[in-house]
Motif scaffolding. Sequence first.
Motif, mmCIF file in Angstrom:
data_model
loop_
_atom_site.group_PDB
_atom_site.id
_atom_site.type_symbol
_atom_site.label_atom_id
_atom_site.label_comp_id
_atom_site.label_asym_id
_atom_site.label_seq_id
_atom_site.Cartn_x
_atom_site.Cartn_y
_atom_site.Cartn_z
ATOM 1 N N GLY A 41 47.070 -26.061 72.489
ATOM 2 C CA GLY A 41 47.989 -24.979 72.169
ATOM 3 C C GLY A 41 47.662 -24.279 70.860
ATOM 4 N N LEU A 42 47.899 -22.977 70.842
ATOM 5 C CA LEU A 42 47.712 -22.175 69.636
ATOM 6 C C LEU A 42 49.071 -21.672 69.170
ATOM 7 C CD1 LEU A 42 44.490 -20.208 70.670
ATOM 8 C CD2 LEU A 42 44.647 -22.270 69.295
ATOM 9 N N LEU A 43 49.414 -20.432 69.471
ATOM 10 C CA LEU A 43 50.730 -19.894 69.114
ATOM 11 C C LEU A 43 51.824 -20.700 69.795
ATOM 12 C CD1 LEU A 43 50.459 -16.010 69.505
ATOM 13 C CD2 LEU A 43 50.636 -17.280 67.383
ATOM 14 N N GLY A 44 52.912 -20.929 69.092
ATOM 15 C CA GLY A 44 54.052 -21.580 69.715
ATOM 16 C C GLY A 44 54.679 -20.680 70.763
ATOM 17 N N ALA A 45 55.462 -21.264 71.646
ATOM 18 C CA ALA A 45 56.085 -20.495 72.726
ATOM 19 C C ALA A 45 56.999 -19.402 72.176
ATOM 20 C CB ALA A 45 56.851 -21.421 73.663
ATOM 21 N N ALA A 46 57.734 -19.699 71.098
ATOM 22 C CA ALA A 46 58.636 -18.701 70.514
ATOM 23 C C ALA A 46 57.849 -17.544 69.901
ATOM 24 C CB ALA A 46 59.535 -19.342 69.464
ATOM 25 N N GLU A 47 56.726 -17.851 69.233
ATOM 26 C CA GLU A 47 55.877 -16.791 68.670
ATOM 27 C C GLU A 47 55.307 -15.912 69.780
ATOM 28 O OE1 GLU A 47 53.363 -18.275 65.042
ATOM 29 O OE2 GLU A 47 53.641 -19.933 66.450
ATOM 30 N N TYR A 48 54.884 -16.548 70.866
ATOM 31 C CA TYR A 48 54.346 -15.795 71.992
ATOM 32 C C TYR A 48 55.422 -14.887 72.592
ATOM 33 C CZ TYR A 48 52.564 -14.732 76.621
ATOM 34 O OH TYR A 48 52.185 -14.072 77.749
ATOM 35 N N ARG A 49 56.627 -15.423 72.777
ATOM 36 C CA ARG A 49 57.737 -14.635 73.342
ATOM 37 C C ARG A 49 58.062 -13.442 72.448
ATOM 38 N NH1 ARG A 49 58.128 -14.384 77.836
ATOM 39 N NH2 ARG A 49 58.139 -12.205 77.457
ATOM 40 N N ALA A 50 58.067 -13.647 71.129
ATOM 41 C CA ALA A 50 58.330 -12.558 70.188
ATOM 42 C C ALA A 50 57.262 -11.472 70.313
ATOM 43 C CB ALA A 50 58.391 -13.088 68.762
ATOM 44 N N LEU A 51 56.014 -11.887 70.501
ATOM 45 C CA LEU A 51 54.924 -10.920 70.694
ATOM 46 C C LEU A 51 55.131 -10.131 71.978
ATOM 47 C CD1 LEU A 51 52.068 -9.858 69.891
ATOM 48 C CD2 LEU A 51 51.138 -11.754 71.226
ATOM 49 N N MET A 52 55.460 -10.821 73.063
ATOM 50 C CA MET A 52 55.661 -10.147 74.352
ATOM 51 C C MET A 52 56.886 -9.224 74.347
ATOM 52 S SD MET A 52 53.205 -10.937 76.405
ATOM 53 C CE MET A 52 52.156 -10.823 74.962
ATOM 54 N N ASP A 53 57.863 -9.544 73.515
ATOM 55 C CA ASP A 53 59.086 -8.731 73.442
ATOM 56 C C ASP A 53 59.007 -7.620 72.401
ATOM 57 O OD1 ASP A 53 60.232 -10.254 75.438
ATOM 58 O OD2 ASP A 53 61.323 -11.564 74.050
ATOM 59 N N HIS A 54 57.906 -7.525 71.683
ATOM 60 C CA HIS A 54 57.780 -6.497 70.641
ATOM 61 C C HIS A 54 57.861 -5.116 71.289
ATOM 62 C CE1 HIS A 54 56.263 -4.100 67.349
ATOM 63 N NE2 HIS A 54 56.349 -5.166 66.564
ATOM 64 N N PRO A 55 58.692 -4.217 70.748
ATOM 65 C CA PRO A 55 58.889 -2.910 71.386
ATOM 66 C C PRO A 55 57.637 -2.032 71.444
ATOM 67 C CG PRO A 55 60.010 -3.015 69.257
ATOM 68 C CD PRO A 55 59.521 -4.394 69.563
ATOM 69 N N ASP A 56 56.659 -2.269 70.570
ATOM 70 C CA ASP A 56 55.450 -1.439 70.572
ATOM 71 C C ASP A 56 54.293 -2.045 71.365
ATOM 72 O OD1 ASP A 56 56.583 0.549 69.045
ATOM 73 O OD2 ASP A 56 55.904 -0.312 67.137
ATOM 74 N N TRP A 58 53.487 -2.277 74.474
ATOM 75 C CA TRP A 58 52.915 -1.456 75.548
ATOM 76 C C TRP A 58 52.752 0.006 75.159
ATOM 77 C CZ3 TRP A 58 50.586 -4.541 78.533
ATOM 78 C CH2 TRP A 58 51.098 -5.808 78.768
ATOM 79 N N HIS A 59 52.959 0.314 73.875
ATOM 80 C CA HIS A 59 52.754 1.680 73.401
ATOM 81 C C HIS A 59 51.249 1.971 73.404
ATOM 82 C CE1 HIS A 59 52.529 5.106 70.680
ATOM 83 N NE2 HIS A 59 53.809 5.312 70.957
ATOM 84 N N PRO A 60 50.822 3.130 73.951
ATOM 85 C CA PRO A 60 49.381 3.394 74.089
ATOM 86 C C PRO A 60 48.604 3.391 72.772
ATOM 87 C CG PRO A 60 50.686 5.285 74.857
ATOM 88 C CD PRO A 60 51.639 4.193 74.500
ATOM 89 N N ARG A 61 49.251 3.771 71.670
ATOM 90 C CA ARG A 61 48.530 3.815 70.390
ATOM 91 C C ARG A 61 48.867 2.636 69.473
ATOM 92 N NH1 ARG A 61 49.954 8.919 71.349
ATOM 93 N NH2 ARG A 61 51.724 8.857 69.923
ATOM 94 N N CYS A 62 50.032 2.045 69.619
ATOM 95 C CA CYS A 62 50.477 0.995 68.686
ATOM 96 C C CYS A 62 50.261 -0.421 69.206
ATOM 97 C CB CYS A 62 51.963 1.183 68.371
ATOM 98 S SG CYS A 62 52.351 2.792 67.671
ATOM 99 N N LEU A 68 46.804 -7.457 67.465
ATOM 100 C CA LEU A 68 45.814 -7.821 66.452
ATOM 101 C C LEU A 68 46.422 -7.908 65.049
ATOM 102 C CD1 LEU A 68 42.930 -5.540 67.765
ATOM 103 C CD2 LEU A 68 43.373 -7.937 68.300
ATOM 104 N N LYS A 69 47.673 -8.288 64.973
ATOM 105 C CA LYS A 69 48.376 -8.412 63.692
ATOM 106 C C LYS A 69 47.652 -9.413 62.799
ATOM 107 C CE LYS A 69 52.982 -9.648 62.081
ATOM 108 N NZ LYS A 69 54.295 -10.112 62.543
ATOM 109 N N LYS A 70 47.420 -9.011 61.545
ATOM 110 C CA LYS A 70 46.613 -9.806 60.612
ATOM 111 C C LYS A 70 47.124 -11.244 60.476
ATOM 112 C CE LYS A 70 44.560 -9.358 56.009
ATOM 113 N NZ LYS A 70 44.707 -10.666 55.448
ATOM 114 N N SER A 71 48.422 -11.421 60.251
ATOM 115 C CA SER A 71 48.948 -12.771 60.049
ATOM 116 C C SER A 71 48.759 -13.642 61.289
ATOM 117 C CB SER A 71 50.427 -12.719 59.663
ATOM 118 O OG SER A 71 51.184 -12.095 60.680
ATOM 119 N N GLN A 72 48.825 -13.024 62.441
ATOM 120 C CA GLN A 72 48.616 -13.758 63.692
ATOM 121 C C GLN A 72 47.148 -14.154 63.841
ATOM 122 O OE1 GLN A 72 50.814 -12.560 67.309
ATOM 123 N NE2 GLN A 72 48.782 -11.989 68.039
ATOM 124 N N LEU A 73 46.235 -13.222 63.566
ATOM 125 C CA LEU A 73 44.804 -13.520 63.658
ATOM 126 C C LEU A 73 44.398 -14.596 62.651
ATOM 127 C CD1 LEU A 73 43.240 -9.968 64.063
ATOM 128 C CD2 LEU A 73 43.487 -11.721 65.822
#
Length: 198
Positions: A41-56, A58-62, A68-73
Amino acid sequence: GDVHPFVAIGRRLREHGHRVTMITSEAFREVAMRNGLEFAGLLGAAEYRALMDHPDLWHPRCGFAVILKKSQLEKVIPLAFEAIRERYEPGRTVVVAGSLAMSARIAHEVLGVPHVTLHLQPVTCLSVADPPVTAEGFDFRSMPPSLVRLAYRLVDLFLLDPLLAPTVNAFRAQLGLRPVRRVLSRWAPSTQRVIGLF
C-alpha cells in the motif's frame, strides 16, 4: 479505471505461475487480495478518496495539478521505490507500471529492474503522426508536425515539468542520479518496452 487493467494483467500472470504484487493505494488492497495478488500500500484509503473527490480532478486544465500535487508525489515516489526495491529479485522481477509511475523508471535506473510502461490512455503517447484532440476540442491534427512538436515542448516546459521535475529530481539527487527534463513525455516511459492498452 487505472487500477483494474493491472488487476486483470496480474491475474493472468498468476495463472501462468508468476508471483504478482500490486503497489498502489490502500483503497485497492481488498481488490488485490480477492484476485490472489500480493499487495503493497501507498496512499491511505482516506487520502485516495479525498483525491477522487477533489472538485478539480476531472477539470480539463486543472486535473493534472490535482494528480501531480507536490506533497503527494514527495510521499508516493519514495514509498513506491522502496516497495520495488524490497521485492526486487534479479533475474526474476519485472516492474509493469502506468504512465505516471516515476518510481518504476527510477528503480530501473538504480537497480536495473526490467521496466514496462503500460499506457492506458492515448493522450500519453505523444504522437506527431496522430496527435490528440484536447478536452476543449482543439484538434492538433490540423497543425503541421513541426508545430505539434513545439506544442509538446511548450506543454512540458510550462505545465508538466514545473509540476513534476522538482520532486522527481530531488528524489533522484538523494540516489546520486542526475536531474531529468521533459519528465513525463521523454524520461518516464520505459526505455525497454511501452505497451498501449486502449
